[in-house]
Design a protein around this motif. Structure first.
Motif, PDB file in Angstrom:
ATOM      1  N   SER A  70       0.751  -1.178  -0.101  1.00  0.00           N
ATOM      2  CA  SER A  70       0.114   0.063  -0.021  1.00  0.00           C
ATOM      3  C   SER A  70       1.153   0.974   0.183  1.00  0.00           C
ATOM      4  O   SER A  70       0.313   2.206  -0.219  1.00  0.00           O
ATOM      5  CB  SER A  70      -1.129  -0.096   1.177  1.00  0.00           C
ATOM      6  OG  SER A  70      -0.364   0.123   2.054  1.00  0.00           O
ATOM      7  N   LEU A  87      -2.494   6.922   5.136  1.00  0.00           N
ATOM      8  CA  LEU A  87      -3.308   5.967   5.931  1.00  0.00           C
ATOM      9  C   LEU A  87      -3.287   5.459   7.181  1.00  0.00           C
ATOM     10  O   LEU A  87      -4.106   5.013   7.578  1.00  0.00           O
ATOM     11  CB  LEU A  87      -1.935   4.899   5.110  1.00  0.00           C
ATOM     12  CG  LEU A  87      -1.388   4.689   3.730  1.00  0.00           C
ATOM     13  CD1 LEU A  87      -0.564   3.626   3.586  1.00  0.00           C
ATOM     14  CD2 LEU A  87      -3.412   4.435   2.754  1.00  0.00           C
ATOM     15  N   PRO A 284      -3.311  -1.156   5.469  1.00  0.00           N
ATOM     16  CA  PRO A 284      -3.866  -1.669   4.321  1.00  0.00           C
ATOM     17  C   PRO A 284      -2.289  -2.733   4.377  1.00  0.00           C
ATOM     18  O   PRO A 284      -1.466  -1.394   3.899  1.00  0.00           O
ATOM     19  CB  PRO A 284      -4.529  -1.707   3.486  1.00  0.00           C
ATOM     20  CG  PRO A 284      -4.326   0.258   3.931  1.00  0.00           C
ATOM     21  CD  PRO A 284      -3.816   0.499   5.006  1.00  0.00           C
ATOM     22  N   GLU A 285      -1.994  -4.067   4.430  1.00  0.00           N
ATOM     23  CA  GLU A 285      -0.944  -3.988   3.520  1.00  0.00           C
ATOM     24  C   GLU A 285       0.911  -3.539   4.209  1.00  0.00           C
ATOM     25  O   GLU A 285       1.378  -3.253   3.813  1.00  0.00           O
ATOM     26  CB  GLU A 285      -0.537  -3.704   2.427  1.00  0.00           C
ATOM     27  CG  GLU A 285      -1.791  -5.143   1.480  1.00  0.00           C
ATOM     28  CD  GLU A 285      -1.712  -6.541   1.542  1.00  0.00           C
ATOM     29  OE1 GLU A 285      -0.116  -7.148   2.192  1.00  0.00           O
ATOM     30  OE2 GLU A 285      -2.522  -7.042   1.472  1.00  0.00           O
ATOM     31  N   HIS A 355       1.422  -8.922  -5.659  1.00  0.00           N
ATOM     32  CA  HIS A 355       1.899  -7.533  -5.211  1.00  0.00           C
ATOM     33  C   HIS A 355       3.381  -7.800  -6.433  1.00  0.00           C
ATOM     34  O   HIS A 355       4.211  -8.142  -4.961  1.00  0.00           O
ATOM     35  CB  HIS A 355       1.767  -7.681  -3.975  1.00  0.00           C
ATOM     36  CG  HIS A 355       0.940  -7.795  -2.986  1.00  0.00           C
ATOM     37  ND1 HIS A 355      -0.428  -6.628  -2.920  1.00  0.00           N
ATOM     38  CD2 HIS A 355      -0.119  -8.242  -1.818  1.00  0.00           C
ATOM     39  CE1 HIS A 355      -1.168  -6.875  -2.804  1.00  0.00           C
ATOM     40  NE2 HIS A 355      -0.849  -7.870  -1.579  1.00  0.00           N
TER      41      HIS A 355
END
Length: 381
Positions: A70, A87, A284-285, A355
């Motif tokens: 992310s 984020l 996220p991630e 990814h």
């Protein structure tokens, strides 16, 4: 500055308390390690060779760019501070220092007008002076300044490169600062803190006789780093601080800018780990990186409370406890090699999940952009 035989009691109450909230600073032994300020090439060459071997072993040159899917480029280089902090604000707003991002025009004409617009944006976001100004792209404390008023903001903008973004963030006035390095590998339900660096801002104390220049040069540590401190305080080197008056020599919590780093890894607690793991997993991630924080008191931090996140660094972050002056060279390099082993392992696992990360062309473009901008930033004060 007026010379005083002894500081009035009322003055002592407004002076900062150096290292408030931190464990006592151990100054025994050598003030610097033998390698603390070696050139990057001299220090990092074994680590670079190890990273090359990891690229071959995992069959992926760009695996670090997949470590945090992310983050722009995994947070390895050329990443946007404001995008990553954004984020965290969405998932853990109470722990992040509020900020705004400002884009300078490609052809700026009026720094005062820009400053007035930035001030209006600050007020709209519920912020006011003082704020910390820093580049959106940058590392190692480049271009970081405390901005106290509109005039200082205009001066900062005037010296900031055109067509570039900066961040204005609420100033968190705590003396205590730390770097919290977090890792969670694929398949793990819970991440862990693998490194804690305590960052002490360096001070000298007045005696009512010597100038600031003399105090810096006479200090066992600051005297060895006078090339960092003297230019920064050029406008007051000939003043005489009052007896007992503390003079802070660095604002940015960056080792390369002269802050003092100590290894606090032994102070990590389960409660601290739980709190940072919860924040990391709410994003996220996010699998690998360092939280740069200021905190009220080491006891509260160990309880997982009383801290504010200033920045979150991704794949390009470093376990900065290696710059504790008591860390042996072999251990420092070994710890950084372990960091890269974890980074490549996580990047490989994320790639296997689909990814792909940033492409090489985009990575090179981001790297060149950051390297081109860094020399143009205002000096760090």
């Amino acid at each position: 500055m007026t010379m005083l035989a002894e500081p009035p009691a009322k003055l002592a109450t407004i002076w900062p308390v150096p290292h408030a909230g931190m464990p006592p600073l151990d100054t025994a032994g050598e003030p610097l390690s033998a390698f603390e300020f070696w050139s990057m090439r001299r220090f990092y060459w074994p680590v670079a060779l190890y990273a090359l071997w990891l690229m071959i072993r995992h069959r992926g040159v760009t695996l670090p760019l997949s470590a945090n899917p992310s983050f722009p480029g995994g947070g390895f280089v050329g990443e946007s501070k404001s995008e990553i902090l954004g984020l965290a604000v969405k998932s853990a707003p109470r722990h992040v220092a509020p900020f705004i991002a400002i884009d300078r025009p490609a052809h700026p004409e009026d720094a005062v007008g820009e400053a007035l617009a930035a001030e209006a944006a600050l007020k709209a976001a519920g912020l006011d002076f003082p704020v910390v100004a820093k580049p959106d792209l940058g590392c190692r404390g480049a271009g970081v300044r405390l901005v106290r008023d509109l005039g200082q903001l205009a001066a900062y903008l005037e010296g900031f490169p055109a067509d570039a973004r900066l961040v204005l963030q609420r100033h968190i006035a705590h003396e205590a600062e730390a770097g919290v390095f977090y890792v969670r590998q694929a398949g793990e339900a819970k991440g862990r803190i693998v490194s804690l660096t305590l960052k002490y801002f360096p001070y000298v104390h007045g005696d009512g006789r010597r100038t600031l220049r003399q105090l810096i040069l006479a200090d066992p540590r600051a005297g060895k780093l006078s090339h960092l401190y003297l230019p920064r305080h050029a406008d007051r080197l000939d003043t005489v601080p009052a007896p007992g008056e503390p003079v802070r020599l660095a604002f940015a919590g960056s080792h390369s800018r002269g802050s003092i780093f100590r290894d606090g890894t032994a102070l990590i607690t389960p409660a601290m780990t739980d709190r940072f793991d919860a924040i990391a997993q709410s994003m996220p991630e996010f699998w690998f990186g360092r939280f740069d924080i200021r905190f009220e008191d080491i006891g509260r931090l160990q309880a997982g409370e009383g801290f504010t996140i200033l920045e979150i660094n991704g794949a390009g972050a470093e376990m900065t406890h290696v710059w504790d002056r008591s860390t042996p060279l072999a251990k420092a390099r070994r710890d950084l090699m372990e960091q890269y082993r974890l980074l490549f392992t996580i990047g490989r696992a994320n790639r296997d999940r689909g990814h792909r990360g940033q492409g090489m062309r985009d990575f090179i473009r981001a790297y060149r952009r950051e390297k081109a901008l860094t020399p143009l930033y205002p000096p760090t004060l």
